[in-house]
Enzyme design. Structure first.
Site, PDB file in Angstrom:
ATOM      1  N   ASN A 191      80.864   4.392  34.205  1.00 41.80           N
ATOM      2  CA  ASN A 191      80.680   3.268  35.126  1.00 41.80           C
ATOM      3  C   ASN A 191      80.946   3.687  36.557  1.00 41.80           C
ATOM      4  O   ASN A 191      81.646   4.671  36.822  1.00 41.80           O
ATOM      5  CB  ASN A 191      81.622   2.120  34.761  1.00 41.80           C
ATOM      6  CG  ASN A 191      83.075   2.433  35.099  1.00 41.80           C
ATOM      7  OD1 ASN A 191      83.726   3.192  34.381  1.00 41.80           O
ATOM      8  ND2 ASN A 191      83.587   1.855  36.164  1.00 41.80           N
ATOM      9  N   CYS A 192      80.339   2.946  37.487  1.00 40.90           N
ATOM     10  CA  CYS A 192      80.705   3.044  38.895  1.00 40.90           C
ATOM     11  C   CYS A 192      81.268   1.682  39.287  1.00 40.90           C
ATOM     12  O   CYS A 192      81.710   0.928  38.427  1.00 40.90           O
ATOM     13  CB  CYS A 192      79.502   3.443  39.753  1.00 40.90           C
ATOM     14  SG  CYS A 192      78.137   2.280  39.703  1.00 40.90           S
ATOM     15  N   MET A 193      81.239   1.336  40.565  1.00 43.61           N
ATOM     16  CA  MET A 193      81.877   0.104  40.999  1.00 43.61           C
ATOM     17  C   MET A 193      81.197  -1.145  40.448  1.00 43.61           C
ATOM     18  O   MET A 193      81.851  -2.149  40.183  1.00 43.61           O
ATOM     19  CB  MET A 193      81.903   0.035  42.531  1.00 43.61           C
ATOM     20  CG  MET A 193      82.824   1.050  43.171  1.00 43.61           C
ATOM     21  SD  MET A 193      82.840   0.925  44.957  1.00 43.61           S
ATOM     22  CE  MET A 193      83.579  -0.697  45.190  1.00 43.61           C
TER      23      MET A 193
ATOM     24  N   SER B  11      82.154  -3.911  35.446  1.00 43.98           N
ATOM     25  CA  SER B  11      81.682  -2.573  35.099  1.00 43.98           C
ATOM     26  C   SER B  11      82.783  -1.760  34.436  1.00 43.98           C
ATOM     27  O   SER B  11      82.551  -1.083  33.426  1.00 43.98           O
ATOM     28  CB  SER B  11      81.160  -1.856  36.349  1.00 43.98           C
ATOM     29  OG  SER B  11      82.186  -1.726  37.315  1.00 43.98           O
TER      30      SER B  11
END
Length: 606
Positions: free
Chosen positions: A25-27, A71
């Site tokens: 995941n990212c932000m 996320s």
């Protein structure tokens, strides 16, 4: 719906456990690698609850936009369910040969940016933390001039500095570790190669070889830190190739001992003597270009660069390629100690906010509750610098507001570039970005103030341009709504205006013929939900479309809660689950036919 059930629905749309190879995941996004693309149901995935958008611009890779907070929560749930967080190279190449061949047509620059983004995305929490600490430390030096003589302020300043230095000193090691994961090498070997880059012993080697310039160390052919993260990424790629070739020949019994040792010994010499100096010149060239553009002595040049950067940044965000720019940020940060490009790019999110406020104003005027609800839920994140909910939920689906948001954001970008606002990190934007915009040449407080003014300017200009360009008729048709005639769209309560001035309006019912539509007739029925999932995104979306086609005013009640049948979000917020008793009210001449269609729909879907 509980988070775990939402995650299971997302993974099911991606082809299930056998098809999902890895989840990170990212932000704002879940980044998923799949085995076979033909098993992915993109249409269903886009309508799944909490999914704001979907990016699929690489073979076997999907970015599911779920918003900030979600996320990470969803990724953690995936890991608890047994899905790997690492990149897994186990595609069925025979079955996907055609797809891979087609993927070779992708732009090499686009692929490179994606690779860089994959490497740096997991580092973003550390990058943000270090940058914020640097910003607060810089602010202390401005507002508390004698902080060194005051124990508490000196202690706070030192602690903030230690956190910042802990990341910046070893950023090449973190980048090397992540690059090794991305390229399929042993991560710790990549981390070691990255750490070698910053060690003082590199200067000693340079002096012995006559490559060190004692009078001007920064101009040395070889020095500690030369090439930075660009050298590390290139070096780790070479290391991954070497390691794989050695491992193919190495007996399994001694692989764990000799393969890592031989890999490092073979790679270190060319890395230090060739890759570091070569990429060092590349880094210098990048800094020179951005210095001439973003730090030009000409105010006009700076304004043009700032405007163009802000106005054109949103398409990169929408396509998920914006993380590839972190290489440019990192080079500037390592060479200059601050970043000049990021403050201008941060204005793009502010443009989204201004455009959304203009759309909300017009949506309220014509009583478009669905669009108002979507904007209300997305605006708080937008003010805090997270633009994906507004992009995928509002402006991008509508089209033209996406363009007007970028045009308006350009004015803020030109302003902050004019006053040479610089940041100590990248990641935080919007109002949260104020505290990292502390590195401008005009002083910490001035830089923060100019950034805030730039945000406000982006809000205002995007609002003005969107308000002038986007019509109320266009708003009425947004997000699956029904376009209204111009004279109706101008009313603050369009449905009341229709009721007062028109007795007959023709609408089309699904599978039926046009029938005269009059207000005043009412039909109601009750239905008990049998589906264990209740009203989630998919049935809510289908129900809202059906209601729109009937031309009737439909209200759905679950206990004390009520929702418009045309609003997906309101239907989902009813909290209707298995066993809930829904009361459905339909108003209109064709209410009887509409009631039959809605009852049939609920029997099939709920």
């Amino acid at each position: 719906m509980e988070n775990r059930q939402i995650v299971e629905n997302i993974l099911s749309c991606l082809g299930g456990r056998e098809n999902v190879l890895s989840v990170t995941n990212c932000m704002t996004r879940l980044r998923v690698t799949v085995k076979k693309e033909e098993r992915v149901d993109e249409k269903k995935l886009k309508t799944t609850e909490k999914v704001l958008g979907l990016v699929h611009d690489r073979n076997f890779s999907y970015e599911v936009v779920v918003g900030p907070g979600n996320s990470r929560r969803f990724a953690d749930i995936c890991h608890e369910m047994g899905y790997s967080a690492a990149s897994v190279e186990s595609y069925d190449w025979k079955d996907t040969k055609a797809a891979m061949k087609a993927g070779q047509k992708n732009s090499r620059i686009k692929v490179l940016l994606k690779i860089i983004g994959d490497i740096f995305v997991p580092l973003i929490p550390g990058i943000i933390s270090a940058g914020l600490c640097a910003g607060f430390a810089s602010l202390i030096t401005q507002i508390v001039p004698e902080y060194e003589e005051k124990n508490i302020w000196y202690l706070i300043h030192t602690l903030l500095t230690v956190i910042n230095v802990s990341f910046m000193t070893y950023i090449t090691a973190w980048a090397g570790y992540r690059a090794a994961e991305r390229f399929g090498a042993t991560p710790i070997l990549g981390g070691m190669l990255g750490m070698i880059t910053s060690l003082s012993q590199i200067d000693s080697i340079s002096q012995v070889l006559g490559l060190y310039n004692a009078d001007a160390p920064l101009q040395s052919v070889l020095r500690s830190g030369k090439g930075g993260v660009l050298a590390v990424i290139c070096g780790v790629f070479v290391l991954s190739v070497v390691e794989k070739k050695i491992r193919r020949k190495m007996p399994a019994s001694i692989d764990i001992v000799l393969t890592p040792l031989l890999t490092l010994l073979i790679c270190c010499v060319p890395y230090i003597l060739v890759i570091m100096p070569a990429l060092g010149y590349v880094s210098n060239a990048i800094v020179w270009v951005f210095s001439k553009a973003c730090m030009s002595e000409s105010a006009i040049v700076r304004m043009i660069v700032g405007y163009a950067a802000s106005a054109l940044f949103l398409p990169l965000v929408a396509s998920g390629m914006h993380h590839g720019l972190v290489a440019l940020y990192t080079v500037q940060l390592q060479e200059l100690g601050f970043i000049t490009l990021y403050p201008a790019l941060a204005m793009a999110g502010a443009g989204q906010v201004g455009a959304a406020i203009a759309l909300h104003r017009k949506a309220r005027k014509i009583n478009h509750r669905q669009l108002c609800s979507v904007i209300n839920g997305s605006l708080p994140a937008g003010f805090l610098g997270v633009g994906e909910p507004l992009i995928y939920g509002v402006t991008l689906p509508m089209g033209r507001p996406f363009i007007t948001a970028g045009i308006g954001a350009g004015f803020g970008g030109a302003f902050v570039m004019l006053f040479q606002v610089a940041s100590t990190t990248w990641g935080p934007s919007g109002l949260l970005g104020i505290f990292v915009m502390t590195a401008g040449p005009n002083g910490t407080v001035s830089s923060m103030l100019m950034y805030l003014i730039g945000l406000i300017l982006s809000y205002i200009m995007s609002f003005v341009i969107t308000n002038a360009v986007i019509t109320e008729k266009e708003i009425a048709g947004a997000l699956g709504g029904i376009p209204l005639p111009a004279e109706e769209a101008s009313s603050s309560d369009s449905m009341d205006l229709v009721e007062e001035n028109r007795n007959h309006l023709y609408k089309t019912i699904r599978h039926g013929e046009p029938v005269p539509f009059e207000f005043g007739r009412m039909r109601t029925f009750e239905y008990i939900i049998k589906d264990p999932a209740g009203i989630h995104a998919r049935p809510a979306g289908e129900l809202s479309k059906l209601v729109a086609e009937t031309g009737c005013e439909v209200t759905v009640r679950n206990g004390e809660k009520s929702a418009s049948g045309k609003s997906i979000l309101e239907l989902m917020m009813l909290g209707a689950c298995q066993g809930s008793r829904l009361e459905v009210s339909i108003r209109g001449t064709n209410a009887e036919k509409a009631a039959e269609l809605l009852q049939q729909f609920m029997v099939e879907m709920l």
